[in-house]
Design a protein around this motif. Structure first.
Motif, PDB file in Angstrom:
ATOM      1  N   VAL A 111       0.954  -1.044  -0.356  1.00  0.00           N
ATOM      2  CA  VAL A 111      -0.245  -0.297  -0.164  1.00  0.00           C
ATOM      3  C   VAL A 111       0.855   1.144   0.179  1.00  0.00           C
ATOM      4  O   VAL A 111       0.325   2.014  -0.674  1.00  0.00           O
ATOM      5  CB  VAL A 111      -1.059  -0.067   1.020  1.00  0.00           C
ATOM      6  CG1 VAL A 111      -1.627   1.557   1.602  1.00  0.00           C
ATOM      7  CG2 VAL A 111      -2.233  -0.991   1.184  1.00  0.00           C
ATOM      8  N   LEU A 112       2.236   0.997   1.018  1.00  0.00           N
ATOM      9  CA  LEU A 112       2.397   2.776   0.637  1.00  0.00           C
ATOM     10  C   LEU A 112       3.463   2.861  -0.484  1.00  0.00           C
ATOM     11  O   LEU A 112       3.373   4.171  -0.774  1.00  0.00           O
ATOM     12  CB  LEU A 112       3.741   2.337   2.520  1.00  0.00           C
ATOM     13  CG  LEU A 112       4.194   3.485   2.591  1.00  0.00           C
ATOM     14  CD1 LEU A 112       3.766   4.522   3.149  1.00  0.00           C
ATOM     15  CD2 LEU A 112       5.253   2.928   3.981  1.00  0.00           C
ATOM     16  N   PRO A 113       3.362   1.627  -1.125  1.00  0.00           N
ATOM     17  CA  PRO A 113       4.320   2.383  -2.206  1.00  0.00           C
ATOM     18  C   PRO A 113       3.207   2.840  -3.290  1.00  0.00           C
ATOM     19  O   PRO A 113       3.938   3.805  -4.165  1.00  0.00           O
ATOM     20  CB  PRO A 113       4.612   1.049  -3.286  1.00  0.00           C
ATOM     21  CG  PRO A 113       5.507   0.087  -1.249  1.00  0.00           C
ATOM     22  CD  PRO A 113       3.787   0.367  -0.313  1.00  0.00           C
ATOM     23  N   VAL A 114       1.932   1.862  -3.193  1.00  0.00           N
ATOM     24  CA  VAL A 114       1.237   2.512  -4.009  1.00  0.00           C
ATOM     25  C   VAL A 114       1.273   4.539  -3.545  1.00  0.00           C
ATOM     26  O   VAL A 114       1.311   5.151  -4.752  1.00  0.00           O
ATOM     27  CB  VAL A 114      -0.129   2.380  -3.967  1.00  0.00           C
ATOM     28  CG1 VAL A 114      -1.213   2.763  -5.631  1.00  0.00           C
ATOM     29  CG2 VAL A 114       0.733   0.796  -4.449  1.00  0.00           C
ATOM     30  N   LEU A 115       0.894   4.259  -2.673  1.00  0.00           N
ATOM     31  CA  LEU A 115       0.765   6.297  -2.154  1.00  0.00           C
ATOM     32  C   LEU A 115       1.168   6.810  -2.315  1.00  0.00           C
ATOM     33  O   LEU A 115       1.230   7.953  -3.069  1.00  0.00           O
ATOM     34  CB  LEU A 115       0.215   5.872  -0.652  1.00  0.00           C
ATOM     35  CG  LEU A 115      -0.865   4.697  -0.717  1.00  0.00           C
ATOM     36  CD1 LEU A 115      -1.461   4.956   1.458  1.00  0.00           C
ATOM     37  CD2 LEU A 115      -2.301   5.106  -1.138  1.00  0.00           C
ATOM     38  N   THR A 116       3.036   6.614  -1.930  1.00  0.00           N
ATOM     39  CA  THR A 116       4.093   6.992  -2.633  1.00  0.00           C
ATOM     40  C   THR A 116       4.274   7.760  -4.243  1.00  0.00           C
ATOM     41  O   THR A 116       4.254   8.727  -4.532  1.00  0.00           O
ATOM     42  CB  THR A 116       5.806   6.459  -2.247  1.00  0.00           C
ATOM     43  OG1 THR A 116       5.166   6.251  -1.099  1.00  0.00           O
ATOM     44  CG2 THR A 116       6.517   7.312  -2.424  1.00  0.00           C
ATOM     45  N   VAL A 117       4.229   7.022  -4.951  1.00  0.00           N
ATOM     46  CA  VAL A 117       3.801   6.715  -6.259  1.00  0.00           C
ATOM     47  C   VAL A 117       2.763   7.567  -6.548  1.00  0.00           C
ATOM     48  O   VAL A 117       2.822   8.650  -7.363  1.00  0.00           O
ATOM     49  CB  VAL A 117       3.454   5.898  -7.051  1.00  0.00           C
ATOM     50  CG1 VAL A 117       3.530   6.042  -8.698  1.00  0.00           C
ATOM     51  CG2 VAL A 117       4.829   4.675  -7.357  1.00  0.00           C
ATOM     52  N   THR A 118       1.789   7.408  -5.986  1.00  0.00           N
ATOM     53  CA  THR A 118       0.027   8.624  -6.632  1.00  0.00           C
ATOM     54  C   THR A 118       1.034   9.817  -5.871  1.00  0.00           C
ATOM     55  O   THR A 118       0.623  11.103  -6.474  1.00  0.00           O
ATOM     56  CB  THR A 118      -0.860   7.999  -5.922  1.00  0.00           C
ATOM     57  OG1 THR A 118      -1.235   7.165  -6.184  1.00  0.00           O
ATOM     58  CG2 THR A 118      -1.942   8.897  -5.691  1.00  0.00           C
ATOM     59  N   LEU A 119       1.611  10.343  -4.752  1.00  0.00           N
ATOM     60  CA  LEU A 119       1.730  11.240  -4.690  1.00  0.00           C
ATOM     61  C   LEU A 119       2.835  11.843  -5.286  1.00  0.00           C
ATOM     62  O   LEU A 119       2.207  13.527  -5.682  1.00  0.00           O
ATOM     63  CB  LEU A 119       2.558  12.081  -2.983  1.00  0.00           C
ATOM     64  CG  LEU A 119       2.738  12.695  -2.384  1.00  0.00           C
ATOM     65  CD1 LEU A 119       1.699  13.956  -2.033  1.00  0.00           C
ATOM     66  CD2 LEU A 119       2.820  12.755  -1.222  1.00  0.00           C
ATOM     67  N   VAL A 120       3.487  11.799  -5.655  1.00  0.00           N
ATOM     68  CA  VAL A 120       4.522  12.019  -6.522  1.00  0.00           C
ATOM     69  C   VAL A 120       4.459  12.175  -8.184  1.00  0.00           C
ATOM     70  O   VAL A 120       4.574  13.548  -8.397  1.00  0.00           O
ATOM     71  CB  VAL A 120       6.022  11.696  -6.957  1.00  0.00           C
ATOM     72  CG1 VAL A 120       7.381  12.576  -6.937  1.00  0.00           C
ATOM     73  CG2 VAL A 120       5.995  11.381  -4.960  1.00  0.00           C
TER      74      VAL A 120
END
Length: 405
Positions: A225-234
């Motif tokens: 979940v965290l990698p997907v959310l990080t990619v979303t943000l940036v």
């Protein structure tokens, strides 16, 4: 925790069975796609009319650009708490309420002549849109057989590239031939069409009973979940830095009169991107995400290096659109797969971070525009895409796996 694609309401989700394309509830999915279209278009509509909007409200272009920012702030601040507070509401009732509030906010935006009132109306529109966005992907999943859920989300998310390919250029044209207020009143009319269509064609689904509700932030502990959310943000931050100020950037290139055409090229390529995504996402989610990020990075490099001539700008717009078009579907699907039983919570966080990034992109783009000039915008996109590619490539086990569960 299982990372299998989730079904959140056992009693009302269509069972997994061997059915064909015809069993997709197309009328309902298209109604949800129209909701995505209207909310996406309204969020970015000021990007095509910044000079006229700013002049009418008596503010500069960077201040006018904050009408995009404050919309995103409204969503970012309220998506998680409102999603939690309305978890027990029936889905149809919640969607209808959010779209009615959205129509009201657009009407106020259209008639306002005061900058503070316009910002307040845009904030309210962002709140209503964020609430709708947090439930749309999950709603589409719950209306569709499990093996067709990725395709269902792709249909619903088609509203984004359609807004960019047809809506923003049409809104820009309408604003120039009449005024920008007419464009926002048109958004009100479309929101009311959504209300009627949803009421007539979209099956209802219950909310979550108290015993099934979970702490939303608990989804962060689920691998992937965290990698997907990080990619979303940036990724969304990078996109918005340039897109929110595309009219000003094209003015800088001496192409201000071609804003409509550049956006049309961008949006048409976005449609091609989402078509490819819908066709391949079940087997190639990771490859599509890597390709999308790489195409956006290449487009930024072309704009930074070759924008002295007009032809490369159109090439860059096409590459940008092709890379960006499938991103909403890819990220929504990736976070749903990674979240497993906590996918609803993960979706709410994705919506929040998406709009944090929209707000941040509006602010960062405005700062860059004032401090370094419009020529700095594509280079900032290129810099931001480097960590996006790094995270996607690195999240091979969870988040963006080589094989979907």
């Amino acid at each position: 925790m299982s990372t299998r694609s989730p079904v959140h309401a056992p009693s009302d989700t269509v069972p997994h069975q061997r059915v064909g394309r015809s069993e997709l509830p197309l009328s309902a999915l298209l109604a949800l796609a129209l909701a995505v279209f209207v909310t996406s278009l309204t969020e970015t509509l000021p990007a095509g009319v910044l000079p006229a909007l700013g002049a009418d409200l008596g503010v500069g272009e960077s201040a006018a650009g904050q009408t995009v920012t404050v919309y995103a702030v409204g969503t970012a601040l309220t998506a998680i708490p409102l999603t939690a507070a309305t978890a027990a509401w029936r889905r149809k009732r919640l969607l209808l309420a959010s779209m009615a509030a959205f129509a009201l906010a657009n009407t106020v935006t259209a008639v306002s002549s005061a900058y503070p009132l316009t910002l307040a109306a845009r904030f309210l529109a962002g709140v209503a849109a964020g609430l709708a966005w947090a439930l749309l992907a999950g709603y589409a999943r719950r209306l569709t057989p499990v093996h067709l859920q990725g395709r269902a989300i792709a249909i619903v998310m088609t509203g984004i590239p359609v807004a960019l390919s047809l809506g923003v250029p049409a809104g820009t044209f309408l604003a120039r031939t009449t005024d920008w207020r007419t464009a926002f009143l048109t958004m009100t009319a479309l929101a009311l069409v959504v209300v009627g269509w949803v009421a007539a064609a979209v099956p209802d689904r219950p909310g979550q009973p108290p015993e099934r509700r979970e702490r939303i932030l608990g989804a962060l502990a689920v691998p992937g979940v965290l990698p997907v959310l990080t990619v979303t943000l940036v990724f969304v931050l990078a996109h918005t830095v340039l897109y929110a100020y595309v009219a000003s950037y094209l003015d800088h290139l001496g192409m201000g009169g071609s804003t409509d055409l550049v956006l049309l090229v961008f949006g048409a390529a976005s449609l091609a991107g989402i078509w490819a995504t819908g066709a391949l996402i079940h087997r190639r989610l990771r490859a599509l995400t890597v390709a999308g990020a790489a195409l956006v990075a290449v487009a930024a490099a072309v704009l930074g290096l070759l924008s002295d001539a007009h032809a490369p700008v159109y090439v860059a717009a096409a590459l940008w659109g092709l890379g960006w078009g499938g991103v909403p579907t890819l990220l929504q699907t990736a976070v749903g797969d990674a979240g497993g039983e906590r996918a609803d919570a993960a979706q709410a966080m994705l919506v929040t971070l998406w709009n944090v990034a929209m707000a941040g992109g509006g602010v960062l783009g405005g700062v860059l525009l004032d401090a370094a000039g419009a020529g700095s915008l594509p280079w900032s996109v290129l810099v931001l895409m480097v960590p996006v590619l790094a995270v996607v490539v690195g999240a091979r086990a969870h988040g963006f796996p080589a094989r979907r569960p």
